[in-house]
Design a protein around this motif. Sequence first.
Motif, PDB file in Angstrom:
ATOM      1  N   UNK A 212      20.994  33.129  89.840  1.00  0.00           N
ATOM      2  CA  UNK A 212      21.565  31.980  90.558  1.00  0.00           C
ATOM      3  C   UNK A 212      20.485  31.077  91.138  1.00  0.00           C
ATOM      4  N   UNK A 213      19.383  31.660  91.590  1.00  0.00           N
ATOM      5  CA  UNK A 213      18.331  30.868  92.239  1.00  0.00           C
ATOM      6  C   UNK A 213      17.518  30.116  91.204  1.00  0.00           C
ATOM      7  N   UNK A 214      17.068  28.934  91.569  1.00  0.00           N
ATOM      8  CA  UNK A 214      16.258  28.130  90.657  1.00  0.00           C
ATOM      9  C   UNK A 214      14.777  28.338  90.919  1.00  0.00           C
ATOM     10  N   UNK A 215      14.004  28.280  89.854  1.00  0.00           N
ATOM     11  CA  UNK A 215      12.553  28.407  89.995  1.00  0.00           C
ATOM     12  C   UNK A 215      11.906  27.082  90.357  1.00  0.00           C
ATOM     13  N   UNK A 216      12.600  25.987  90.096  1.00  0.00           N
ATOM     14  CA  UNK A 216      11.968  24.680  90.211  1.00  0.00           C
ATOM     15  C   UNK A 216      11.318  24.334  88.891  1.00  0.00           C
ATOM     16  N   UNK A 217      10.660  23.184  88.856  1.00  0.00           N
ATOM     17  CA  UNK A 217      10.083  22.695  87.610  1.00  0.00           C
ATOM     18  C   UNK A 217       8.994  23.625  87.089  1.00  0.00           C
ATOM     19  N   UNK A 218       9.069  23.934  85.803  1.00  0.00           N
ATOM     20  CA  UNK A 218       8.060  24.781  85.175  1.00  0.00           C
ATOM     21  C   UNK A 218       7.377  23.973  84.087  1.00  0.00           C
ATOM     22  N   UNK A 219       6.166  23.573  84.334  1.00  0.00           N
ATOM     23  CA  UNK A 219       5.422  22.838  83.321  1.00  0.00           C
ATOM     24  C   UNK A 219       4.801  23.841  82.359  1.00  0.00           C
ATOM     25  N   UNK A 220       4.217  23.320  81.283  1.00  0.00           N
ATOM     26  CA  UNK A 220       3.585  24.205  80.312  1.00  0.00           C
ATOM     27  C   UNK A 220       2.433  24.974  80.940  1.00  0.00           C
ATOM     28  N   UNK A 221       1.855  24.447  82.008  1.00  0.00           N
ATOM     29  CA  UNK A 221       0.736  25.116  82.665  1.00  0.00           C
ATOM     30  C   UNK A 221       1.205  26.151  83.683  1.00  0.00           C
ATOM     31  N   UNK A 222       2.526  26.193  83.947  1.00  0.00           N
ATOM     32  CA  UNK A 222       3.034  27.077  84.979  1.00  0.00           C
ATOM     33  C   UNK A 222       3.936  28.174  84.435  1.00  0.00           C
ATOM     34  N   UNK A 223       3.837  28.477  83.156  1.00  0.00           N
ATOM     35  CA  UNK A 223       4.739  29.452  82.556  1.00  0.00           C
ATOM     36  C   UNK A 223       4.580  30.846  83.148  1.00  0.00           C
ATOM     37  N   UNK A 224       3.451  31.124  83.766  1.00  0.00           N
ATOM     38  CA  UNK A 224       3.253  32.434  84.371  1.00  0.00           C
ATOM     39  C   UNK A 224       4.161  32.655  85.573  1.00  0.00           C
ATOM     40  N   UNK A 225       4.795  31.580  86.081  1.00  0.00           N
ATOM     41  CA  UNK A 225       5.706  31.740  87.210  1.00  0.00           C
ATOM     42  C   UNK A 225       7.069  32.253  86.764  1.00  0.00           C
ATOM     43  N   UNK A 226       7.338  32.284  85.465  1.00  0.00           N
ATOM     44  CA  UNK A 226       8.603  32.809  84.965  1.00  0.00           C
ATOM     45  C   UNK A 226       8.622  34.317  85.196  1.00  0.00           C
ATOM     46  N   UNK A 227       9.697  34.838  85.792  1.00  0.00           N
ATOM     47  CA  UNK A 227       9.759  36.279  86.075  1.00  0.00           C
ATOM     48  C   UNK A 227       9.616  37.120  84.815  1.00  0.00           C
ATOM     49  N   UNK A 228       9.101  38.317  85.001  1.00  0.00           N
ATOM     50  CA  UNK A 228       8.851  39.207  83.876  1.00  0.00           C
ATOM     51  C   UNK A 228      10.133  39.626  83.171  1.00  0.00           C
ATOM     52  N   UNK A 229      11.297  39.587  83.904  1.00  0.00           N
ATOM     53  CA  UNK A 229      12.528  40.044  83.276  1.00  0.00           C
ATOM     54  C   UNK A 229      12.999  39.114  82.162  1.00  0.00           C
ATOM     55  N   UNK A 230      12.466  37.903  82.117  1.00  0.00           N
ATOM     56  CA  UNK A 230      12.809  37.043  80.990  1.00  0.00           C
ATOM     57  C   UNK A 230      11.540  36.500  80.357  1.00  0.00           C
ATOM     58  N   UNK A 231      10.811  37.397  79.719  1.00  0.00           N
ATOM     59  CA  UNK A 231       9.605  36.986  79.014  1.00  0.00           C
ATOM     60  C   UNK A 231       9.956  36.247  77.734  1.00  0.00           C
TER      61      UNK A 231
ATOM     62  N   UNK B 239      11.521  19.545  74.737  1.00  0.00           N
ATOM     63  CA  UNK B 239      10.998  18.275  75.253  1.00  0.00           C
ATOM     64  C   UNK B 239      10.215  18.471  76.537  1.00  0.00           C
ATOM     65  N   UNK B 240      10.544  19.523  77.302  1.00  0.00           N
ATOM     66  CA  UNK B 240       9.807  19.816  78.532  1.00  0.00           C
ATOM     67  C   UNK B 240       8.583  20.657  78.214  1.00  0.00           C
ATOM     68  N   UNK B 241       8.736  21.644  77.345  1.00  0.00           N
ATOM     69  CA  UNK B 241       7.612  22.495  76.944  1.00  0.00           C
ATOM     70  C   UNK B 241       6.482  21.658  76.358  1.00  0.00           C
ATOM     71  N   UNK B 242       6.839  20.606  75.614  1.00  0.00           N
ATOM     72  CA  UNK B 242       5.831  19.778  74.931  1.00  0.00           C
ATOM     73  C   UNK B 242       5.554  18.460  75.646  1.00  0.00           C
ATOM     74  N   UNK B 243       6.056  18.301  76.844  1.00  0.00           N
ATOM     75  CA  UNK B 243       5.857  17.052  77.581  1.00  0.00           C
ATOM     76  C   UNK B 243       4.377  16.727  77.725  1.00  0.00           C
ATOM     77  N   UNK B 244       4.030  15.481  77.430  1.00  0.00           N
ATOM     78  CA  UNK B 244       2.649  15.032  77.563  1.00  0.00           C
ATOM     79  C   UNK B 244       1.783  15.281  76.347  1.00  0.00           C
ATOM     80  N   UNK B 245       2.298  16.000  75.371  1.00  0.00           N
ATOM     81  CA  UNK B 245       1.527  16.265  74.152  1.00  0.00           C
ATOM     82  C   UNK B 245       1.538  15.020  73.267  1.00  0.00           C
ATOM     83  N   UNK B 246       0.469  14.780  72.513  1.00  0.00           N
ATOM     84  CA  UNK B 246       0.422  13.591  71.653  1.00  0.00           C
ATOM     85  C   UNK B 246       1.416  13.673  70.501  1.00  0.00           C
ATOM     86  N   UNK B 247       1.966  12.534  70.156  1.00  0.00           N
ATOM     87  CA  UNK B 247       2.889  12.375  69.024  1.00  0.00           C
ATOM     88  C   UNK B 247       4.112  13.277  69.106  1.00  0.00           C
ATOM     89  N   UNK B 248       4.612  13.478  70.334  1.00  0.00           N
ATOM     90  CA  UNK B 248       5.870  14.188  70.534  1.00  0.00           C
ATOM     91  C   UNK B 248       6.905  13.182  71.026  1.00  0.00           C
TER      92      UNK B 248
END
Length: 199
Positions: free
Chosen positions: A63-82, A109-118
Amino acid sequence: MKKNTVITISRQYGSGGRQISRLLSEKMGVKRYDRTVVAMAAESLGAGDRLEDVLSRSYEVPKASLGAISTAQLDTVPAYNTLYKEQAHIIRSIAAEGNGAVFLGRCAEIVLAGQPEVYSFFICADDAFRTRRAGTHYGGMSLKQLNEIEEQRSNYYAFYTGKKWGDPQNFDLVINTSRIPLEQAVDLIIDYVNRVQGE
């Protein structure tokens, strides 16, 4: 269109986005990645479950939200959903190969945000169109059933990205398939990318 062009498609359930992604990949001459990304992630993690079971579990979020997860912050995703982390890793790796690709869903679109030619596109449709399409492409599902799946995806998206599902600010272009045929939507996407790339 440049060889390393990557297009992400997100869509309302029942809007024709899956078919658009298939037609787009055929016209571009590149691979399309949809639920196959989930299968690749599950295989990488050693999950021997059926794909349908993995897909079903992949949308489960607390139920709780993690907040925005950028490609550089993927380590903040809990281990239960690797699984999400592995999907994101696979999406970025495929895009980095430079051979072009079409991604359907999976928050690409979020995982690749900021990447060239996306380039990212959201496909939507009115309720009447979605209801008709549900009858011909989704085994006669009701609009209510489509919306329940939509809500599940919206919660998944909000949890992992911290952003609102379907927010036009996350996309280059939003296309309403209630107003144009799917084939024309594909041509519109290609024309948009070519114009931005100056081709």
